[in-house]
Design an enzyme around this catalytic site. Structure first.
Site, PDB file in Angstrom:
ATOM      1  N   ASP A 227     -40.504 -59.736 -37.208  1.00 15.66           N
ATOM      2  CA  ASP A 227     -41.527 -60.718 -37.554  1.00 15.66           C
ATOM      3  C   ASP A 227     -41.305 -61.856 -36.576  1.00 15.66           C
ATOM      4  OD1 ASP A 227     -42.949 -62.873 -38.556  1.00 15.66           O
ATOM      5  OD2 ASP A 227     -42.699 -62.252 -40.639  1.00 15.66           O
ATOM      6  N   HIS A 228     -42.162 -61.939 -35.555  1.00 14.70           N
ATOM      7  CA  HIS A 228     -41.835 -62.845 -34.448  1.00 14.70           C
ATOM      8  C   HIS A 228     -41.765 -64.313 -34.899  1.00 14.70           C
ATOM      9  CE1 HIS A 228     -46.270 -62.890 -34.145  1.00 14.70           C
ATOM     10  NE2 HIS A 228     -46.095 -64.149 -33.828  1.00 14.70           N
ATOM     11  N   HIS A 290     -45.599 -63.357 -42.237  1.00  9.40           N
ATOM     12  CA  HIS A 290     -45.156 -64.648 -41.698  1.00  9.40           C
ATOM     13  C   HIS A 290     -45.074 -65.750 -42.759  1.00  9.40           C
ATOM     14  CE1 HIS A 290     -45.915 -62.576 -38.062  1.00  9.40           C
ATOM     15  NE2 HIS A 290     -47.204 -62.787 -38.009  1.00  9.40           N
TER      16      HIS A 290
HETATM   17  N1  LIG Z   1     -50.232 -57.266 -28.594  1.00 15.35           N
HETATM   18  C1  LIG Z   1     -49.555 -58.158 -29.240  1.00 15.35           C
HETATM   19  O1  LIG Z   1     -49.388 -59.320 -28.787  1.00 15.35           O
HETATM   20  C2  LIG Z   1     -48.910 -57.819 -30.577  1.00 15.35           C
HETATM   21  C3  LIG Z   1     -48.361 -58.859 -31.339  1.00 15.35           C
HETATM   22  C4  LIG Z   1     -47.712 -58.558 -32.536  1.00 15.35           C
HETATM   23  C5  LIG Z   1     -47.635 -57.236 -32.947  1.00 15.35           C
HETATM   24  N2  LIG Z   1     -48.192 -56.235 -32.218  1.00 15.35           N
HETATM   25  C6  LIG Z   1     -48.033 -54.848 -32.693  1.00 15.35           C
HETATM   26  O2  LIG Z   1     -47.415 -54.097 -31.657  1.00 15.35           O
HETATM   27  C7  LIG Z   1     -47.892 -52.771 -31.645  1.00 15.35           C
HETATM   28  C8  LIG Z   1     -48.435 -52.454 -30.271  1.00 15.35           C
HETATM   29  O3  LIG Z   1     -49.517 -53.313 -29.983  1.00 15.35           O
HETATM   30  P1  LIG Z   1     -50.260 -53.321 -28.575  1.00 15.35           P
HETATM   31  O4  LIG Z   1     -51.183 -54.476 -28.641  1.00 15.35           O
HETATM   32  O5  LIG Z   1     -49.302 -53.234 -27.455  1.00 15.35           O
HETATM   33  O6  LIG Z   1     -51.090 -51.944 -28.649  1.00 15.35           O
HETATM   34  P2  LIG Z   1     -51.952 -51.289 -27.481  1.00 15.35           P
HETATM   35  O7  LIG Z   1     -52.223 -52.248 -26.393  1.00 15.35           O
HETATM   36  O8  LIG Z   1     -53.099 -50.609 -28.152  1.00 15.35           O
HETATM   37  O9  LIG Z   1     -50.964 -50.171 -26.863  1.00 15.35           O
HETATM   38  C9  LIG Z   1     -50.758 -48.949 -27.491  1.00 15.35           C
HETATM   39  C10 LIG Z   1     -49.814 -48.087 -26.664  1.00 15.35           C
HETATM   40  O10 LIG Z   1     -49.616 -46.868 -27.367  1.00 15.35           O
HETATM   41  C11 LIG Z   1     -49.797 -45.794 -26.440  1.00 15.35           C
HETATM   42  N3  LIG Z   1     -50.317 -44.627 -27.152  1.00 15.35           N
HETATM   43  C12 LIG Z   1     -51.414 -44.569 -27.964  1.00 15.35           C
HETATM   44  N4  LIG Z   1     -51.545 -43.307 -28.450  1.00 15.35           N
HETATM   45  C13 LIG Z   1     -50.527 -42.573 -27.927  1.00 15.35           C
HETATM   46  C14 LIG Z   1     -50.113 -41.238 -28.073  1.00 15.35           C
HETATM   47  N5  LIG Z   1     -50.757 -40.378 -28.863  1.00 15.35           N
HETATM   48  N6  LIG Z   1     -49.016 -40.825 -27.398  1.00 15.35           N
HETATM   49  C15 LIG Z   1     -48.330 -41.671 -26.591  1.00 15.35           C
HETATM   50  N7  LIG Z   1     -48.678 -42.971 -26.441  1.00 15.35           N
HETATM   51  C16 LIG Z   1     -49.751 -43.408 -27.103  1.00 15.35           C
HETATM   52  C17 LIG Z   1     -50.780 -46.308 -25.428  1.00 15.35           C
HETATM   53  O11 LIG Z   1     -50.607 -45.541 -24.261  1.00 15.35           O
HETATM   54  P3  LIG Z   1     -51.738 -45.386 -23.128  1.00 15.35           P
HETATM   55  O12 LIG Z   1     -52.213 -46.778 -22.844  1.00 15.35           O
HETATM   56  O13 LIG Z   1     -50.970 -44.810 -22.000  1.00 15.35           O
HETATM   57  O14 LIG Z   1     -52.807 -44.510 -23.697  1.00 15.35           O
HETATM   58  C18 LIG Z   1     -50.310 -47.747 -25.277  1.00 15.35           C
HETATM   59  O15 LIG Z   1     -49.233 -47.787 -24.388  1.00 15.35           O
HETATM   60  C19 LIG Z   1     -48.937 -52.685 -32.761  1.00 15.35           C
HETATM   61  O16 LIG Z   1     -48.304 -52.182 -33.917  1.00 15.35           O
HETATM   62  C20 LIG Z   1     -49.349 -54.124 -32.984  1.00 15.35           C
HETATM   63  O17 LIG Z   1     -49.765 -54.344 -34.322  1.00 15.35           O
HETATM   64  C21 LIG Z   1     -48.817 -56.504 -31.044  1.00 15.35           C
END
Ligand SMILES: NC(=O)c1ccc[n+]([C@@H]2O[C@H](COP(=O)([O-])OP(=O)(O)OC[C@H]3O[C@@H](n4cnc5c(N)ncnc54)[C@H](OP(=O)(O)O)[C@@H]3O)[C@@H](O)[C@H]2O)c1
Length: 543
Positions: A227-228, A290
């Site tokens: 939880d950042h 949070h």
């Molecule tokens: N972004 C933020 O700032 C943030 C903040 C807090 C929490 N989070 C949490 O962190 C997590 C990730 O978020 P994100 O924003 O980074 O998500 P995202 O941008 O949608 O990235 C998803 C990743 O998963 C990979 N992926 C999807 N399906 C796949 C599969 N079947 N096999 C292998 N790889 C697969 C994608 O690969 P490809 O791109 O190569 O398809 C991509 O690298 C989530 O749970 C989100 O709730 C994110």
């Protein structure tokens, strides 16, 4: 880095960490860092960190910048490497280049040095894979075996779930069928650990199911639910403020505290994440994790020690002490809202229902206000008001402890201007955008007559220490590598928070709101939110 240590664990000073740049496995090894005059605080274990979802947003914006910052400040173990995994086909070098671009784009405050980057990047690898296909981690097992030898990671593996939650179960299946999560009986190393990103389920049932799935592969002490918010300096400082100072804790109870207000206000809307928000809503996105974490830190009893479990025990007790919502009178304790069109900083902005990937008749809440009662000895009768929302009039997150007024009005209205009415003392812990603490109190205006003024003493992290504040991800990743779970959410606490809010969500989802959208963008939420406090003659702080 020298001196106090930016990631010094305020709770555990007996653990140790290096304080010079650690060129990982290529670096000369210091026989005894203490002899070299380097102050030691915590040791991060040798390990390989595997990022599932390494082509995603979180890796680019947060994880790689955090790792590079830890590297240049000497907080990564020398024996360390990173393996990024996702579907996109890339070579190691292509991945390294894309991470370098992201670092420069998303973390301009981290001083970039090409030589340091090259040394850091030489320990980054990339492996394409489909996590939902059986055998998807076969190559990973082989690669980690090789890297364990090459980088001296001693077989310790940290898995980071940075994918959509729908992939958590497939990844856990893959890990279970691999040989990567064995833990030899009686030995603490080599260890597997896993960092799980929120959401931890979407209600009590799915949270329990996720825990069961995690516990099928990992032991609870290997699971780090991130939880950042808990990695932010001010949030960690809540415990220091309360338990390292003698003056606050005697006042920190029902005798002296009138009520507590916790506000998380964002001016932004859903920022292209309409599909996610339609599923989640404000209660799941902000309150369940949070905001309830903040409540538990403010309300917890002093832990018996600084061991992770002692702190987590006390926080969990608070969550279990919060009175369940009276669903027959829910409006008196919980208010939901959704923004309509309005103005933010003079600019017209669309309503939630006009955002991309949001239903035109969506009933998803973008605002929540709650009145909580903590039914224990310390807090009986002290309301904790919590509000969180998007498209509010100011970007601010803070905790305000409102103390009771002076018992006798010696200085009555003759001593103050109407605009300066003497209120209660308020201690504010500012969490974002500026981190700091301020204490509001009455003072005498200079002059021959006695006129009172309302002033505040302010402490600001940015100016007080003059150092770059580590990001929450730096702190939390380092803690996980060091095996310190204090700032991570434990299974029972997560379940306690869902037990509290799942019934409210169910009720809200079964009864369509009659008046959505019920607040204009750029305001402080629906009027019902004010009514929540009016029963106790309280008002939200004007921010
Ligand atoms: N972004 C933020 O700032 C943030 C903040 C807090 C929490 N989070 C949490 O962190 C997590 C990730 O978020 P994100 O924003 O980074 O998500 P995202 O941008 O949608 O990235 C998803 C990743 O998963 C990979 N992926 C999807 N399906 C796949 C599969 N079947 N096999 C292998 N790889 C697969 C994608 O690969 P490809 O791109 O190569 O398809 C991509 O690298 C989530 O749970 C989100 O709730 C994110």
């Amino acid at each position: 880095m020298t001196g106090g240590g930016k990631i010094a664990n305020v709770y555990q000073t007996d653990r140790v960490a290096k304080k010079e740049e650690a060129p990982m496995s290529q670096s000369p090894v210091l026989d005894n860092p203490l002899k070299e005059g380097i102050r030691i605080e915590r040791a991060a274990d040798p390990c390989a960190m595997v990022i599932f979802g390494a082509h995603g947003d979180l890796t680019k914006r947060k994880l790689i910048p955090a790792l590079f910052a830890l590297y240049i400040e000497g907080f990564l173990p020398r024996e360390f490497c990173v393996v990024g995994m996702s579907r996109t086909k890339m070579t190691d070098d292509e991945f390294r280049l894309s991470m370098k671009d992201s670092l420069q784009q998303f973390a301009p405050d981290i001083p970039f040095d090409q030589d340091k980057w090259d040394r850091f990047a030489s320990s980054i690898y990339y492996l394409p894979a489909h996590f939902d296909e059986p055998g998807g981690l076969h190559e990973l097992s082989q690669l980690l075996g090789t890297l364990s030898q090459k980088h001296g990671t001693q077989g310790n593996n940290l898995f980071y779930l940075s994918t959509p939650p729908s992939l958590y179960n497939p990844i856990l299946d893959r890990l279970a069928e691999s040989n990567l999560v064995e833990r030899r009986k009686g030995l603490t190393a080599p260890w597997p650990r896993i960092i799980v990103e929120k959401p931890f389920g979407r209600d009590l049932e799915t949270a329990v199911a996720l825990d069961e799935r995690l516990h099928g592969v990992f032991k609870e002490d290997q699971v780090f639910r991130i939880d950042h918010y808990l990695g932010k300096e001010t949030v960690q400082n809540i415990m220091v403020l309360r338990f390292a100072n003698g003056i606050f804790e005697p006042l920190w109870n029902r005798e002296h505290v009138d009520h507590v207000q916790i506000t998380n206000a964002e001016t932004i809307g859903v920022e292209g994440r309409g599909a996610y928000y339609e599923e989640a809503g404000n209660m799941r996105d902000m309150i369940q994790n949070h905001m309830l974490q903040l409540v538990s830190l403010v309300a917890m009893e002093p832990p018996i020690s600084l061991a992770a479990e002692a702190t987590r025990d006390e926080k969990a007790k608070v969550l279990r002490s919060i009175r369940p919502f009276d669903l027959n009178n829910l409006d008196k304790y919980a208010v939901r809202g959704q923004y309509g069109p309005g103005y933010i900083a003079g600019q017209a902005v669309p309503g939630y229902r006009e955002e991309p990937k949001v239903a035109k008749d969506s009933n998803r809440e973008t605002f929540t206000a709650l009145k909580l009662h903590i039914d224990n000895w310390r807090w009986a009768g002290v309301p904790f008001y919590v509000r969180s929302g998007k498209r509010l009039s100011k970007h601010v997150t803070e905790i305000a402890v409102h103390f009771k007024k002076a018992p006798h009005r010696l200085f009555n209205l003759n001593f103050v201007d109407a605009a300066e009415l003497i209120g209660p003392n308020i201690l504010v812990m500012k969490i974002q955008p500026d981190e700091g603490i301020s204490l509001k109190f009455a003072t005498k205006q200079p002059g021959t007559t006695t006129k009172l003024r309302w002033l505040s003493m302010d402490f600001n992290y940015g100016t007080a220490f003059g150092e770059r504040t580590p990001t929450a991800y730096e702190r939390l990743i380092h803690d996980c590598i060091s095996g310190d779970a204090t700032l991570f959410s434990r299974s029972d606490a997560v379940q306690a928070s869902w037990e509290l809010i799942s019934p409210v969500l169910e009720k809200w989802e079964s009864e369509a709101p009659k008046n959505f959208p019920n607040y204009a963008a750029g305001t402080w939420g629906p009027p019902e939110s004010d009514e929540l406090l009016a029963d106790d003659d309280d008002v939200w702080r004007s921010l």
